[in-house]
Design an enzyme around this catalytic site. Sequence first.
Site, PDB file in Angstrom:
ATOM      1  N   THR A  36      -5.391   0.332   7.735  1.00  0.00           N
ATOM      2  CA  THR A  36      -5.711   1.561   6.991  1.00  0.00           C
ATOM      3  C   THR A  36      -7.212   1.650   6.694  1.00  0.00           C
ATOM      4  OG1 THR A  36      -5.170   0.487   4.880  1.00  0.00           O
ATOM      5  CG2 THR A  36      -3.447   1.820   5.884  1.00  0.00           C
ATOM      6  N   SER A  76      -4.304  -4.092   1.614  1.00  0.00           N
ATOM      7  CA  SER A  76      -2.970  -3.476   1.469  1.00  0.00           C
ATOM      8  C   SER A  76      -3.094  -1.976   1.681  1.00  0.00           C
ATOM      9  CB  SER A  76      -2.389  -3.691   0.064  1.00  0.00           C
ATOM     10  OG  SER A  76      -1.139  -3.008  -0.052  1.00  0.00           O
ATOM     11  N   TYR A 146       5.885  -1.006  -1.887  1.00  0.00           N
ATOM     12  CA  TYR A 146       4.551  -1.286  -2.438  1.00  0.00           C
ATOM     13  C   TYR A 146       4.693  -1.938  -3.810  1.00  0.00           C
ATOM     14  CZ  TYR A 146      -0.288  -0.284  -3.919  1.00  0.00           C
ATOM     15  OH  TYR A 146      -1.589  -0.373  -4.370  1.00  0.00           O
ATOM     16  N   LYS A 150       3.712  -5.842  -4.781  1.00  0.00           N
ATOM     17  CA  LYS A 150       2.667  -6.130  -5.769  1.00  0.00           C
ATOM     18  C   LYS A 150       3.240  -6.922  -6.947  1.00  0.00           C
ATOM     19  CE  LYS A 150      -0.993  -4.129  -3.938  1.00  0.00           C
ATOM     20  NZ  LYS A 150      -2.203  -4.882  -3.610  1.00  0.00           N
ATOM     21  N   TYR A 160       1.219 -20.230  -8.608  1.00  0.00           N
ATOM     22  CA  TYR A 160       0.144 -21.115  -8.111  1.00  0.00           C
ATOM     23  C   TYR A 160      -0.784 -21.517  -9.254  1.00  0.00           C
ATOM     24  CZ  TYR A 160       0.794 -21.451  -3.080  1.00  0.00           C
ATOM     25  OH  TYR A 160       1.261 -21.777  -1.836  1.00  0.00           O
ATOM     26  N   ARG A 187      -3.659  11.073  -0.507  1.00  0.00           N
ATOM     27  CA  ARG A 187      -3.739  11.011  -1.965  1.00  0.00           C
ATOM     28  C   ARG A 187      -4.335  12.299  -2.515  1.00  0.00           C
ATOM     29  NH1 ARG A 187      -5.421   4.885  -3.224  1.00  0.00           N
ATOM     30  NH2 ARG A 187      -6.610   5.121  -1.295  1.00  0.00           N
TER      31      ARG A 187
HETATM   32  N1  UDP Z   1      -0.033  15.192  -5.292  1.00  0.00           N
HETATM   33  C1  UDP Z   1      -0.016  16.575  -5.210  1.00  0.00           C
HETATM   34  N2  UDP Z   1      -0.482  17.174  -4.078  1.00  0.00           N
HETATM   35  C2  UDP Z   1      -0.985  16.481  -3.013  1.00  0.00           C
HETATM   36  C3  UDP Z   1      -1.013  15.070  -3.093  1.00  0.00           C
HETATM   37  C4  UDP Z   1      -0.515  14.465  -4.248  1.00  0.00           C
HETATM   38  O1  UDP Z   1       0.418  17.257  -6.142  1.00  0.00           O
HETATM   39  O2  UDP Z   1      -1.385  17.114  -2.013  1.00  0.00           O
HETATM   40  C5  UDP Z   1       0.465  14.556  -6.515  1.00  0.00           C
HETATM   41  C6  UDP Z   1       1.486  13.445  -6.288  1.00  0.00           C
HETATM   42  O3  UDP Z   1       2.801  13.973  -6.187  1.00  0.00           O
HETATM   43  C7  UDP Z   1       1.281  12.601  -7.535  1.00  0.00           C
HETATM   44  C8  UDP Z   1      -0.204  12.754  -7.838  1.00  0.00           C
HETATM   45  O4  UDP Z   1      -0.622  13.912  -7.150  1.00  0.00           O
HETATM   46  O5  UDP Z   1       2.032  13.100  -8.603  1.00  0.00           O
HETATM   47  C9  UDP Z   1      -1.040  11.578  -7.412  1.00  0.00           C
HETATM   48  O6  UDP Z   1      -0.681  11.273  -6.098  1.00  0.00           O
HETATM   49  P1  UDP Z   1      -1.431  10.203  -5.209  1.00  0.00           P
HETATM   50  O7  UDP Z   1      -0.797  10.250  -3.852  1.00  0.00           O
HETATM   51  O8  UDP Z   1      -2.887  10.429  -5.282  1.00  0.00           O
HETATM   52  O9  UDP Z   1      -1.168   8.782  -5.853  1.00  0.00           O
HETATM   53  P2  UDP Z   1      -0.097   8.136  -6.853  1.00  0.00           P
HETATM   54  O10 UDP Z   1      -0.760   8.168  -8.173  1.00  0.00           O
HETATM   55  O11 UDP Z   1       1.183   8.927  -6.857  1.00  0.00           O
HETATM   56  O12 UDP Z   1       0.111   6.772  -6.318  1.00  0.00           O
END
Ligand code: UDP
Length: 328
Positions: A36, A76, A146, A150, A160, A187
């Site tokens: 990634t 990760s 995930y 974690k 450890y 994201r």
């Molecule tokens: N989200 C959204 N629209 C997008 C992408 C993400 O509304 O195009 C929302 C997602 O459902 C979550 C929040 O934004 O509630 C943060 O999502 P992200 O994938 O950044 O990371 P997360 O905090 O969920 O791991």
Amino acid sequence: MKNVLITGAAGFLGSHLCDRFIKEGFYVIGMDNYITGDKRNLEHLSSNPSFEFIEHDVTKHISIDKKLDYILHFASPASPIDYLKIPIQTLKVGSLGTHNLLGLAKAKKARLLIASTSEVYGDPLVHPQTEDYYGNVNTIGPRGVYDEAKRFQESITMAYHRFHGLETRIVRIFNTYGPRMRLNDGRVIPAFMGQALRGEDLTVFGDGSQTRSFCYVDDQVEGIYKLLFSDYSYPVNIGNPAEISIKDFAKEIIKLTGTQQKIIYKNLPVDDPLQRQPDISLAKKILNWEPKVDRTEGMLKTFNFFKDLPEDELHKREHKDFSNHIKK
Ligand code: UDP
């Protein structure tokens, strides 16, 4: 000169950590298998005498000839879209990868800091989240790969520490953003900024009432740096407590970018946490750390980074192709 190994070095946080440790006078060995990560995040270090890069998958045995003083395990997948597409690699890097790095740290008598996450709290029933909250994770849900990797990572690290007396540190990272995030990693910040730059509507998942608290990368790196050199072995939350709903956040992005687009609503992903906000009292107390960059300033810096990306990059819609990494 002290040597530090940083796994996930070609990733967003990993590459910023490489920069920070080089700046502080360390010799940095970066490791990544690029599943990634992005080579471009490390291009500026290619001829730096304080840096070397090893392309390697940390779920396979790791051998390093040089002495190691510190290890930071940041390899990760970290975006929900990525770990849904490569669930087994996600589980392996948190479990087998961490086991390999613990063994390496033990052999080298190095201090190991592992990157944990606010996802260990799952869809939290305690708000804001304190380190002593055990969490609310759906083990068999799509995000479980995930979250549980974690959580296992934290357990094996503590084992450890307790059994072998290894020096370990655990940072629970809350949503962090800044330059070098992948535009198409799915994201919310790259998603909204990419949409604004392409003149598309902003996609809010669910009704947008779910909350997140966003930390600028420089603050996150500072917290991690301080934690590594502290004498505290239990998990510490590092994040920015400024909480906002995703719907209000979309409105902020519209204002910041000046886009004429509107908000459209899509289905909420399974197990998407409804609220997330770090309680950072512990970090304040033991590290004398708190975030300094507010969202307006951080978002502007991040937007400028995305705005300067080449035009074709901006229009690359497809998410990362993982096929090279998946054995058929
Ligand atoms: N989200 C959204 N629209 C997008 C992408 C993400 O509304 O195009 C929302 C997602 O459902 C979550 C929040 O934004 O509630 C943060 O999502 P992200 O994938 O950044 O990371 P997360 O905090 O969920 O791991």
